[in-house]
Design an enzyme around this catalytic site. Structure first.
Site, PDB file in Angstrom:
ATOM      1  N   LYS A  93       0.831  -1.113   0.405  1.00  0.00           N
ATOM      2  CA  LYS A  93      -0.119  -0.168   0.088  1.00  0.00           C
ATOM      3  C   LYS A  93       1.028   1.494   0.007  1.00  0.00           C
ATOM      4  O   LYS A  93       2.288   0.994  -0.023  1.00  0.00           O
ATOM      5  CB  LYS A  93      -0.921  -0.221   1.019  1.00  0.00           C
ATOM      6  N   ARG A 142      -3.449  -9.963   5.053  1.00  0.00           N
ATOM      7  CA  ARG A 142      -4.180  -9.777   3.380  1.00  0.00           C
ATOM      8  C   ARG A 142      -2.982  -9.188   2.651  1.00  0.00           C
ATOM      9  O   ARG A 142      -2.292  -8.555   2.854  1.00  0.00           O
ATOM     10  CB  ARG A 142      -4.930  -8.761   3.208  1.00  0.00           C
TER      11      ARG A 142
HETATM   12  N1  HH2 Z   1      -7.111  -3.777   1.106  1.00  0.00           N
HETATM   13  C1  HH2 Z   1      -7.746  -3.768  -0.733  1.00  0.00           C
HETATM   14  C2  HH2 Z   1      -9.022  -4.794  -0.567  1.00  0.00           C
HETATM   15  N2  HH2 Z   1      -9.220  -5.442   0.184  1.00  0.00           N
HETATM   16  N3  HH2 Z   1      -9.555  -5.838   2.205  1.00  0.00           N
HETATM   17  C3  HH2 Z   1      -9.492  -6.132   3.596  1.00  0.00           C
HETATM   18  N4  HH2 Z   1     -10.383  -6.731   4.195  1.00  0.00           N
HETATM   19  N5  HH2 Z   1      -8.346  -5.377   4.017  1.00  0.00           N
HETATM   20  C4  HH2 Z   1      -7.695  -4.581   2.645  1.00  0.00           C
HETATM   21  O1  HH2 Z   1      -6.802  -4.225   3.308  1.00  0.00           O
HETATM   22  C5  HH2 Z   1      -8.534  -4.532   1.534  1.00  0.00           C
HETATM   23  C6  HH2 Z   1      -9.134  -5.639   1.070  1.00  0.00           C
HETATM   24  C7  HH2 Z   1      -6.891  -2.761  -1.759  1.00  0.00           C
HETATM   25  O2  HH2 Z   1      -5.920  -3.826  -1.726  1.00  0.00           O
HETATM   26  P1  HH2 Z   1      -5.990  -4.130  -3.788  1.00  0.00           P
HETATM   27  O3  HH2 Z   1      -7.301  -5.248  -3.317  1.00  0.00           O
HETATM   28  O4  HH2 Z   1      -4.523  -5.114  -4.281  1.00  0.00           O
HETATM   29  O5  HH2 Z   1      -6.500  -3.412  -4.274  1.00  0.00           O
HETATM   30  P2  HH2 Z   1      -7.943  -2.929  -5.404  1.00  0.00           P
HETATM   31  O6  HH2 Z   1      -8.720  -2.758  -4.630  1.00  0.00           O
HETATM   32  O7  HH2 Z   1      -6.957  -1.510  -6.375  1.00  0.00           O
HETATM   33  O8  HH2 Z   1      -8.409  -4.122  -6.233  1.00  0.00           O
END
Ligand code: HH2
Length: 288
Positions: free
Chosen positions: A227, A262
């Site tokens: 992040k 995660r």
């Molecule tokens: N962060 C993201 C998405 N989902 N869910 C939980 N429970 N906690 C988190 O910190 C979290 C999450 C963001 O990461 P990513 O899926 O890689 O990115 P994007 O939202 O751009 O798909």
């Protein structure tokens, strides 16, 4: 197919004894790190297989990016992106514990029918009023995350008087609503939502505040993987250069009470949390 209760059993038995690793699999064109990499079913399946081989305890499959300023995706499009993938992963890897990363109750419902047993909702089940009912009816597990605002607006001016106390109070209220809706208390995990309506300082305060959040009595999931606060601390490094910083946060998160992390990088995270577990968790409970 085994029931959701049967599929969740090994996960529930392990949580708290060792840190669980949830591997991220985004079937999206625009996620901030893996966007576009797993757009075809074949590419996504190969990635699922790799993450399982690397020791992922859970696969978190998402069809909507929630990065700051991202555009919402229609229900039909999200269904098209994730449901065939979940169905295929569930058939091909019957032992896999699948989580669906969604805020939409219909997507969650179809995902649970297709083989998911966890709903990971970044809104803490606040964006869709039917979400908790769907989770409770299915007997699924829910991850309730804290967010201030929406992905479109959350980074405009995040404001708190006391970020740890406020996030803790909201997570507690989320958990209460879930229990009132019929979700089993042991099927609730809480997440401070690193990067979701938070400044760099808020994120750091929340990491330091994990022991306080853990006092709520629910397993805490933390998502720091690659992040932007990590890039910021490291002088503006892009997501591709944030692995080492991520691993530092994982070790600290374990030390401060996280039970599930995660991550995008399963192999590295599994090794990092195994070492952190050996240091931090009671001997005998984590060693084979
Ligand atoms: N962060 C993201 C998405 N989902 N869910 C939980 N429970 N906690 C988190 O910190 C979290 C999450 C963001 O990461 P990513 O899926 O890689 O990115 P994007 O939202 O751009 O798909």
């Amino acid at each position: 197919m085994p029931t959701i209760t049967e599929r969740l059993r090994p996960t529930l038995e392990s949580v708290g004894r060792r840190t669980l690793v949830m591997g991220v699999l985004n079937a999206t064109p625009d996620s901030f790190y893996d966007g576009g990499r797993y757009a075809t079913l074949d590419a996504a399946l190969a990635r699922a297989e790799q993450m399982l081989a690397e020791g992922a305890d859970i696969l978190d499959i998402g069809g909507e990016s929630t990065r700051p300023g991202s555009e919402p995706v229609s229900e039909e499009e999200e269904i098209r992106r994730v449901i065939p993938l979940i169905e295929t992963v569930a058939v091909r890897f019957p032992e896999a514990v699948i989580s669906v990363d969604t805020t939409k109750s219909r997507v969650a419902h179809l995902a649970l029918q297709a083989g998911a047993c966890i709903v990971n909702d970044i809104s803490g089940a606040t964006f869709d009023p039917r979400m908790l009912e769907i989770v409770a009816q299915a007997g699924a597990l829910v991850v309730l995350m804290h967010i201030q605002g929406t992905p479109q607006t959350m980074q405009q001016n995040p404001t708190y008087d006391d970020v740890v106390a406020e996030v803790k109070a909201i997570l507690y209220a989320h958990a209460r609503r879930a229990i009132d809706a019929g979700v089993l208390p042991q099927h609730i995990w809480l997440d401070p939502g690193i990067g979701f309506g938070k400044t760099v300082q808020h994120n750091l305060q929340l990491l330091r505040g994990l022991p306080e959040l853990a006092t709520l009595g629910f397993p805490v999931l933390v998502g720091t993987s690659r992040k932007s606060f990590i890039g910021h601390i490291l002088g503006g490094l892009p997501p591709e250069e944030r692995l080492e910083g991520t691993l530092a946060t994982l070790a600290l998160a374990v030390a401060w009470g996280a039970d599930i992390v995660r991550v995008h990088d399963v192999k590295e995270a599994v090794r990092a949390v195994k070492v952190a577990d050996a240091v931090c968790r009671e001997r005998g409970t984590i060693l084979p």
